[in-house]
Design a protein around this motif. Structure first.
Motif, short mmCIF file in Angstrom:
data_model
loop_
_atom_site.label_atom_id
_atom_site.label_comp_id
_atom_site.label_asym_id
_atom_site.label_seq_id
_atom_site.Cartn_x
_atom_site.Cartn_y
_atom_site.Cartn_z
N LYS A 161 5.77 -4.64 -6.68
CA LYS A 161 7.05 -5.22 -7.08
C LYS A 161 7.03 -5.73 -8.51
O LYS A 161 8.03 -6.23 -9.00
CB LYS A 161 7.40 -6.38 -6.14
N ASN A 162 5.85 -5.68 -9.13
CA ASN A 162 5.74 -6.26 -10.46
C ASN A 162 5.04 -5.33 -11.44
O ASN A 162 4.13 -5.73 -12.15
CB ASN A 162 5.02 -7.61 -10.37
N LYS A 163 5.44 -4.11 -11.44
CA LYS A 163 5.03 -3.12 -12.45
C LYS A 163 3.59 -2.64 -12.34
O LYS A 163 3.10 -1.99 -13.25
CB LYS A 163 5.25 -3.67 -13.88
N TYR A 164 2.88 -2.98 -11.28
CA TYR A 164 1.52 -2.48 -11.15
C TYR A 164 1.46 -1.63 -9.89
O TYR A 164 1.20 -2.13 -8.80
CB TYR A 164 0.51 -3.62 -11.08
N LYS A 165 1.74 -0.36 -10.06
CA LYS A 165 1.94 0.51 -8.91
C LYS A 165 0.70 0.69 -8.04
O LYS A 165 0.78 0.83 -6.84
CB LYS A 165 2.41 1.89 -9.39
N SER A 166 -0.47 0.74 -8.70
CA SER A 166 -1.67 1.06 -7.93
C SER A 166 -2.74 0.00 -8.14
O SER A 166 -2.63 -0.86 -9.02
CB SER A 166 -2.23 2.41 -8.39
N ALA A 167 -3.78 0.12 -7.33
CA ALA A 167 -4.91 -0.79 -7.48
C ALA A 167 -5.49 -0.66 -8.88
O ALA A 167 -5.86 -1.66 -9.50
CB ALA A 167 -5.97 -0.46 -6.43
N VAL A 168 -5.56 0.55 -9.36
CA VAL A 168 -6.13 0.78 -10.69
C VAL A 168 -5.32 0.03 -11.75
O VAL A 168 -5.88 -0.62 -12.63
CB VAL A 168 -6.20 2.29 -10.99
#
Lengths: 302, 89, 383, 205
Positions: free
Chosen positions: A213-220
């Protein structure tokens, strides 16, 4: 350099199902690894370690590792840990809590554990969100962040765990990140080894509930964010105010050498029970005093 | 940092434990690892491995084992078994 | 005064609350965590003076009642006999962790000195308003053992019983007192250590690798090793399998839940404690507990003087409700009077078992005053 | 020397103001009667807001048999050490019961039939330690109560106070005891009076 993973395997419960329940790329597994390596490095036996966990994703860590493990109620891990430590000071008691656990529902227990300096190590896994319940904002969700319960952005300010713990009187206060694992190993080991109450805040990513929800789509993406923004305290302190931005310092914040409560209590007990010491009439004075003070002083009953 | 010798290692990845998060792939300094078609990590360029230990430390699922070439799986080294704990540093 | 001669048992003029401490220490309690609250505070104050003076006793004042429960559960897991004491509002705060102790089968004793409620209510006045809270206070469905005491001697005895039941059945035990019982001073003789039956914890008899922490046994109670003794098992408030690991499998959930009930159910005769007064020829019965049972006893005497054949069952175990005893009384009596300092919490139970056999009259009071013998006598004697 | 006598629910209420040591007085008197004289005794007391500043009280039931109801119902002896306490509890005295007041503090008694000693004045004047007033009362009560022995009560006092306070308190006890001996006739006190208003005042000092 080898033996990192195999060593961890030695400490996992072989009758427990793997892979564990955490999402792909969740930092909690990394914390568990760091914890195991720290305990191993300190040469502690499995029997003398007791892990007390709260409720939430972080609480599930306890079940996987082959120590004495207690998975308690939400926010209360430190209270159970206090009981265990006072009951058996020889145990190394380590609590694992999430940010919801430690800072909201268990916030009172945290500051009091720090104040009374009970010899417990507190790992606060801060992923800025309530992960297990579906991504609601927590007391450490940054201002402006979007969550299930702050769909228009978080308006409240976030707790600074390190500052809070230091103000409450913790003997040792540290912050590490799941990206800077070598440092994390060192911080956790130090926190376990030292007397009194020692707290390590661990920045750990939750891309599933927070990142998404805050611009960090993946774990990476989240790990890249951590890599960029967690900077050693010395470097952070040298940065001009304007360049600090989202950055946060990691490293050692407080190291005091006060005796733990259990140690002080043990000393008191030894003093009171020293042979030759006259045995005072035990029951009378306190009850008598209590009654009198009740009458004389304006003690408001709760 | 001293330059590390390459290609001195064997890497085992346990696919059942790997969840394919991609951390090891993204951050491996020598680009040894890649994500396979099944979404799990796999060894793409074993010879480039410098045995830095990053993947092992950062694998949240304890699914990657890096060993010196030809080394056997060692006996458990927990303190409870009376062995001196291995010094990792 | 206090006889100091070695042969004679030591007598003290003690508060009910102080007698609880004496009982707890005799029972082997070596850990107390609590938070002060009227009218239970003397228990904590005396513990604070006594426990550090013993070889291994631990006393700690926690930041609230939630923490107190957490700490005693932790201590019990670490092998201690542990207790806390509180009153109404504090008891409410303990409920969540009390449920944890039920689920994880942790022996411990919670003393609740009841006062007027709801909320801050009447902090210094007696009431019996927490009876059903003691039974149903935590969430979920589970059996409980709730005991009560009506005089100072019973405070000592029932505290010991509470610890014994806790260890025997691996369960939290609640001891309900009321302000009057807790704050009455009477002479009690302190039993010598060794004079009483004290139940200890049962430890595993197999090597750690073979130990299953929640295995079913004949008694339904599994042995419980202290943390740090080499049996490294997992303790969780989630429903768990026999190894202690979380499970949602209906067959495993059913098994553990049924065992939780069965371990109490099958020992009802051992757990249900009552005292009968003049019931042999009674045709009017009284069922009472706590300090009200003392009023009731005098009321029986008063009624007998007026020619009424009244008899009393004093409940020392409130839950599991001593149904057989009340049934027997109901069968012979034209009326059962249930006096209590609430609007009818125990009379619900009496009605449940005896309403079809006899008529039930309640005597209720919630103004912070004890029910007087005259009041009860009237309920016995008036048509 | 008094001998133990058969009692069936003899009820005493000690009352006064918070800070007068009423609760301690009750505990020592009760302890002496229970442990020293071998009676069954229940002692209850007022707690909380009621006990602060305003009326404070401690109730004792003394009996040769086991006591069922622990509270007082009709009082045999009311000790009132403040005007308010005297007003508040006078009506609970049973017919033939005795009222004992601090005649320095209780200026108006609801009845002319009462016993009085200026306990507070005496204590301040003779001992210079006003806190010892409750023990002066204890001494007086020991003289007045037909079933309380001075030897036993002194022991009760010693048992419940730290050694450094023994000397002062035994002095206070003796003061109360001897003043009461001069002033009261226990036999007369416990003989029921046919009429409350016979004008036969027994105000002493």
């Amino acid at each position: 350099m080898a033996d990192i993973t195999e060593l961890i395997h030695d400490y996992l419960r072989h009758n427990k199902k793997f892979p564990h329940v955490f999402c792909a790329g969740c930092g909690h597994g990394i914390v568990l690894g760091a914890l195991i390596r720290s305990i191993h490095a300190l040469g502690l036996s499995k029997d003398e370690v007791c892990i007390v966990a709260g409720i939430g994703c972080s609480g599930r860590i306890a079940a996987y590792v082959d120590f004495n493990t207690v998975h308690t109620t939400h926010g209360r891990a430190l209270t159970f840990a206090t009981g265990i430590k006072m009951a058996n000071p020889k145990l190394k008691v380590i609590t694992i809590m999430g940010d919801g656990d430690a800072m909201s529902i268990g916030g009172n227990h945290l500051i009091h554990a720090a104040r009374r300096n009970i010899g417990v190590t507190a790992l606060v896994l801060n992923n800025n969100i309530y992960g297990m319940t579906g991504g609601q904002c927590s007391a450490t969700t940054p201002q402006g962040a979007t969550t299930q319960t702050t769909p228009f952005g978080q308006m409240e300010k976030a707790f600074d765990i390190v500052t809070l713990a230091a103000a409450a009187g913790a003997n040792g206060v540290y912050r590490g990140s799941t990206f800077h694992v070598n440092m994390l190993d060192r911080l956790v080991a130090t926190a376990i080894e030292r007397p009194g109450f020692n707290l390590v805040e661990i920045i750990t990513p939750c891309h599933t509930q927070y990142g998404r929800k805050n611009k960090y789509k993946s774990a990476v993406d989240m790990f890249k964010w951590i890599k960029k923004n967690c900077v050693p305290k010395e470097k952070f302190d040298a940065l001009p105010e304007a360049d600090r931005g989202e950055k946060m310092p990691i490293g050692t914040f407080v190291e005091k050498d006060h005796k733990g409560l259990e140690q002080l209590y043990g000393e008191l007990q030894a003093r009171l029970n020293r042979p030759g010491r006259p045995v005072a009439e035990p029951e009378q004075p306190s009850a008598q005093h209590a009654e009198e003070s009740r009458n004389i002083m304006n003690k408001e009953p709760k | 940092m001293t330059k590390k010798a390459k290609g001195q290692t064997e890497i085992t990845i346990y696919p059942d434990w790997c969840k394919g998060c991609g951390i090891c792939v993204e951050f491996c300094p020598a680009k040894v690892l890649a994500l396979g078609r099944d979404g799990k990590a796999r060894v793409a360029r074993l010879d480039e491995c410098i045995n830095c230990g990053f993947c092992e430390r950062h694998c949240p699922d304890f699914a990657i084992v890096v060993r010196g070439k030809g080394r056997k799986r060692r006996a458990p080294a927990c303190a409870e078994n009376g062995e001196t704990p291995v010094d990792k540093e | 005064m206090a006889q100091k001669k070695s042969k004679q048992r030591k007598a003290v003029f003690a508060l009910g609350n102080e007698a609880v401490v004496e009982g707890a220490l005799l029972a082997g309690c070596s850990f107390y965590a609590g938070y002060p609250i009227t009218p239970s505070s003397e228990i904590m104050e005396v513990m604070a003076a006594r426990l550090p003076r013993s070889e291994d006793g631990v006393f700690i004042q926690m930041e609230d009642e939630i923490a107190s429960m957490g700490a005693i559960i932790g201590a019990s897991l670490a092998g201690r006999k542990a207790m806390t004491a509180t009153s109404g509002p504090g008891f409410s705060l303990m409920q969540e962790n009390l449920g944890f102790a039920c689920m994880t089968e942790v022996p411990l004793v919670v003393v609740n000195v009841m006062r007027g409620g709801p909320s801050t209510g009447l902090p210094t006045s007696p009431a019996q308003g927490d009876v059903q809270q003691a039974r149903w206070g935590t969430h979920g469905d589970h059996p409980v053992i709730v005991l009560s005491a009506s005089d100072v001697r019973e405070c000592l005895e029932m505290t010991i019983t509470a610890f014994n039941f806790a260890e025997k059945y691996r369960t939290p035990v609640i001891l309900l007192l009321d302000e009057i019982t807790a704050h009455t001073r009477e002479k009690i003789e302190l039993p010598e250590p060794g004079e009483l039956e004290i139940v200890g914890r049962s430890y595993p008899t197999v090597p750690p690798e073979w130990y299953k922490p929640y295995e079913d046994t004949m008694r339904g109670v599994s042995p419980m090793p202290p943390i740090g003794s080499g049996y490294r098992h997992h303790v969780t408030g989630l429903t768990h399998d026999v190894l202690g690991f979380p499970t949602q499998r209906p067959d495993e959930v059913k098994a553990i839940m049924e065992r939780l009930f069965r371990k109490i159910d099958q020992f009802y005769p051992d757990i249900m404690l009552v005292e009968e007064y003049m019931t042999e020829d009674a045709d009017i019965g009284v069922v009472a507990y706590g300090s009200v049972a003392r009023s009731a006893e005098l009321a029986i005497d008063m009624a007998r003087e007026q020619g009424y054949k009244a008899g009393l069952i004093k409940l020392k175990t409130l839950f599991p409700f001593p149904k057989p005893f009340v049934n027997r009384l109901a069968a012979r009596c034209s009326r059962i009077v249930v006096p209590e300092m609430n609007m009818g919490q125990m009379s619900r139970e009496v009605k449940r078992v005896a309403a079809r056999t006899t008529s039930i009259r309640t005597v209720n009071r919630i103004d912070g005053q004890i029910i007087t013998p005259t009041q009860i006598c009237k309920a016995i004697t008036q048509g | 020397m008094k001998t133990a006598q058969e009692l069936n629910r003899f009820e005493i209420r000690l009352s006064g103001t918070g800070g007068q040591g009423i609760i301690t007085l009750g505990r020592i008197l009760g302890g002496g009667l229970a442990l020293g004289m071998g009676y069954h005794v229940t002692q209850t007391q007022s707690y909380g807001p009621e006990a602060r500043g305003g009326a404070s009280r401690s109730d004792l039931v003394v009996s040769s048999r086991r006591i069922s109801y622990p509270k007082t119902e009709s009082i045999d002896l009311l000790v009132a050490l403040s005007q308010e306490a005297c007003y508040a509890y006078y009506r609970f005295i049973k017919p033939g019961g005795v009222l004992l007041v601090d005649s320095g503090l209780v200026r108006q008694t609801p009845s002319n039939v009462f016993l009085g000693l200026p306990f507070t004045d005496l204590t301040v004047r003779k001992l210079k330690v006003p806190q010892a007033m409750n023990v002066v009362v204890l001494g007086a009560l020991t003289w007045l109560l037909p079933f309380a022995e001075a030897r036993v009560m002194k022991q009760a006092l010693r048992d419940s106070l730290p050694p450094k306070l023994h000397e002062l308190n035994l002095k206070a006890f003796q003061l109360g005891y001897s003043e009461a001996r001069k002033a009261f006739d226990p036999h007369e006190a416990w003989t029921p009076k046919p009429d409350d208003d016979d004008g036969d005042e027994r105000i002493v000092l």
